[in-house]
Design a protein around this motif. Structure first.
Motif, mmCIF file in Angstrom:
data_model
loop_
_atom_site.group_PDB
_atom_site.id
_atom_site.type_symbol
_atom_site.label_atom_id
_atom_site.label_comp_id
_atom_site.label_asym_id
_atom_site.label_seq_id
_atom_site.Cartn_x
_atom_site.Cartn_y
_atom_site.Cartn_z
ATOM 1 N N PHE A 59 0.820 -1.213 0.000
ATOM 2 C CA PHE A 59 0.000 0.000 0.000
ATOM 3 C C PHE A 59 0.853 1.261 0.000
ATOM 4 C CE2 PHE A 59 -2.449 3.304 2.223
ATOM 5 C CZ PHE A 59 -3.572 3.342 1.400
ATOM 6 N N SER A 60 2.076 1.194 0.521
ATOM 7 C CA SER A 60 2.953 2.367 0.587
ATOM 8 C C SER A 60 3.362 2.869 -0.793
ATOM 9 C CB SER A 60 4.215 2.032 1.389
ATOM 10 O OG SER A 60 4.956 1.006 0.734
ATOM 11 N N GLY A 61 3.266 2.024 -1.828
ATOM 12 C CA GLY A 61 3.692 2.422 -3.166
ATOM 13 C C GLY A 61 5.128 2.056 -3.490
ATOM 14 N N HIS A 62 5.884 1.542 -2.504
ATOM 15 C CA HIS A 62 7.249 1.103 -2.771
ATOM 16 C C HIS A 62 7.219 -0.239 -3.511
ATOM 17 C CE1 HIS A 62 8.092 4.312 -0.139
ATOM 18 N NE2 HIS A 62 7.896 3.669 1.000
ATOM 19 N N PHE A 79 11.978 2.705 -3.882
ATOM 20 C CA PHE A 79 11.020 3.504 -3.150
ATOM 21 C C PHE A 79 10.160 4.347 -4.091
ATOM 22 C CE2 PHE A 79 14.498 3.011 0.067
ATOM 23 C CZ PHE A 79 13.822 2.036 0.807
ATOM 24 N N LYS A 80 9.054 4.829 -3.540
ATOM 25 C CA LYS A 80 8.021 5.489 -4.340
ATOM 26 C C LYS A 80 8.551 6.697 -5.103
ATOM 27 C CE LYS A 80 3.355 7.379 -3.808
ATOM 28 N NZ LYS A 80 2.268 7.671 -2.834
ATOM 29 N N ASN A 81 9.421 7.491 -4.462
ATOM 30 C CA ASN A 81 9.913 8.699 -5.132
ATOM 31 C C ASN A 81 10.805 8.385 -6.318
ATOM 32 O OD1 ASN A 81 11.942 7.660 -3.591
ATOM 33 N ND2 ASN A 81 12.727 9.628 -2.904
ATOM 34 N N ALA A 117 17.167 3.413 -10.652
ATOM 35 C CA ALA A 117 16.612 3.439 -12.007
ATOM 36 C C ALA A 117 16.500 2.011 -12.513
ATOM 37 C CB ALA A 117 17.491 4.276 -12.943
ATOM 38 N N ILE A 118 15.462 1.748 -13.343
ATOM 39 C CA ILE A 118 15.248 0.410 -13.872
ATOM 40 C C ILE A 118 14.752 0.540 -15.308
ATOM 41 C CG2 ILE A 118 12.902 0.306 -12.920
ATOM 42 C CD1 ILE A 118 13.351 -2.711 -12.525
ATOM 43 N N HIS A 119 15.265 -0.332 -16.196
ATOM 44 C CA HIS A 119 14.926 -0.283 -17.614
ATOM 45 C C HIS A 119 14.788 -1.711 -18.143
ATOM 46 C CE1 HIS A 119 16.246 3.915 -17.409
ATOM 47 N NE2 HIS A 119 17.324 3.471 -16.794
#
Length: 460
Positions: A59-62, A79-81, A117-119
């Motif tokens: 639920f935290s978005g992480h 993390f969400k940011n 970062a992820i791609h």
């Protein structure tokens, strides 16, 4: 004696060894903290390629998942940011390329990766080249805010480095014609993709700087694929933008597109139209700005006037507080308070003595014969008289001290000095201590014990 000394030395040595061992004992939390610091400082940021497994989004978005290959896996957290910038949704079983920092999750004692970062693995090589160049130029300070030039508030002419047939140029010209038609526009036509794009972009930036005919440069193009926009990720172009003596706005693609040119430019605009609105906004709001500044000036003047009024009242209150008469009243009040406390203390002593006397009488009534009671009564009477005499003596002494202090304070009073024939001379509310403080024509105030008078100095 020697045997005792040897025993003492052996005991001291054992105690020191015990203390050293105790000093080196770590708690589990301290151990995990030290291991985390070693991991973060030794390895830093790494690039990894692998397969996602156990992907979850609480639920935290992480994001939490594992990255694995054929023989090993490692826990990951994004993390969400950071994950809000990702343009695709990772899933278990997907091959990805990620950039992460190595750390430790201390409560479990597990080392993990904090993903930045992820791609998708297919875009990995191009993205990795972009990230490596970005880190290199950032390390050299090309993105630093301190190096960026401020845009001119009221540009009279601007240069646009873009495709002459592109929609981006038409968007900029349309906005400027509507919002700021007085601004002169010079177009420096270039290719914005392909092999010729980078050298033409660099050449036009250099030409604009040589001619010095514009106050501001806009470098950019409309949207497109990552390959179409790749020319604006060139290192040589980035350095040309950085070296430009004319401020540069980068307007490449759409708002979601990021490029090295955006980072190195003095200002980044989300779109070419946004760049034109940014340039023309001053021209459309000059009148509003003047009105706003006028209102601010009036408000600041009123604020300063009120502040000085408050300051004047504070100074008047301070002058009243520091006057000799006020200080004398405070000391008199202090003496009255001390006298009251002294009388209260004496009365309490007397009351305690009477209560103790009454208690002794009660005990004697039940424990002694009538004869002993009479003897004790006589003794009590004698002690009572002595107590009263001592209390009266103490009271007289304190009253004498209080009277002496009052006389001393009265003798030190400035009013007492005036009664002996002296006077106080003031000039502009300042006490005059020397004749050199006055000059001919000064108006002075002379205070006597029975009144004041005003005089004018005829000569020094």
């Amino acid at each position: 004696m020697l045997f005792s000394y040897i025993i003492f030395k052996l005991a001291s040595s054992a105690l020191m060894q015990t203390n050293q061992i105790a000093a080196n004992i770590l708690s589990v939390s301290q151990l995990n903290q030290q291991v985390r610091r070693l991991l973060e400082h030794s390895l830093g940021t790494v690039w990894l390629e692998g397969e996602i497994s156990n992907f979850s989004t609480p639920f935290s978005g992480h994001w939490y998942f594992s990255l694995k290959d054929h023989s090993a896996q490692v826990r990951c957290a994004m993390f969400k940011n950071s994950n809000r910038k990702v343009v695709f949704k990772p899933e278990s079983g997907m091959q990805v390329l990620l950039k992460a920092k190595i750390t430790m999750y201390e409560p479990r004692g597990d080392y993990q990766l904090i993903v930045e970062a992820i791609h998708p693995a297919g875009d990995g090589a191009m993205q990795q080249a972009y990230e490596q160049l970005k880190m290199k130029l950032a390390g050299e300070g090309l993105f630093a805010e301190a190096e960026k030039q401020a845009l001119p508030a009221y540009p009279s002419s601007i240069g646009i480095i873009s495709s002459a047939s592109g929609a981006a140029l038409q968007d900029i010209l349309s906005v400027l014609a509507r919002r700021a038609p007085a601004i002169r526009v010079i177009v420096y036509p270039v290719s914005v993709q392909g092999e010729l794009a980078v050298p033409q972009l660099i050449k036009m930036i250099q030409i604009a700087n040589q001619r010095q005919e514009v106050d501001l440069l806009v470098v950019g193009r409309g949207g497109g694929s990552k390959e179409d926009l790749w020319a604006f990720n060139d290192e040589v172009l980035a350095r040309a933008i950085f070296d430009s003596r004319i401020p540069v706005i980068s307007a490449v693609g759409h708002e979601v597109d990021d490029s090295i040119s955006d980072l190195v430019a003095d200002v980044r605009a989300a779109t070419p139209s946004a760049a034109a609105e940014m340039i023309s906004q001053q021209a459309t709001h000059i009148a509003q700005g003047i009105t706003h500044f006028k209102q601010q000036l009036v408000q600041l003047s009123l604020h300063e006037f009120r502040r000085q009024q408050i300051r004047l009242v504070q100074l008047e209150n301070t002058l009243t507080t520091l006057s000799p008469l006020h200080l004398l009243e405070q000391q008199q009040q202090r003496f009255d308070e001390l006298e009251h406390r002294l009388r209260f203390a004496i009365s309490q002593q007397q009351l305690q003595g009477r209560e103790r006397q009454s208690g002794l009488k009660q005990r004697l009534k039940h424990a002694l014969l009538e004869r002993k009671i009479t003897q004790q009564q006589q003794r009590i009477d004698e002690q009572t008289r002595r107590l009263i005499s001592a209390s009266q003596t103490t009271l007289n002494q304190h009253q004498h001290l209080l009277a002496g202090a009052c006389r001393q304070l009265d003798n030190l009073s400035p009013l007492k000095v005036l009664d002996r024939g002296f006077s106080l001379v003031t000039h502009q509310q300042q006490l005059v201590k020397q004749a050199s403080q006055l000059k001919a024509g000064d108006v002075i105030n002379v205070k006597f014990s029975d009144g004041n008078l005003t005089a004018t100095v005829n000569h020094q």
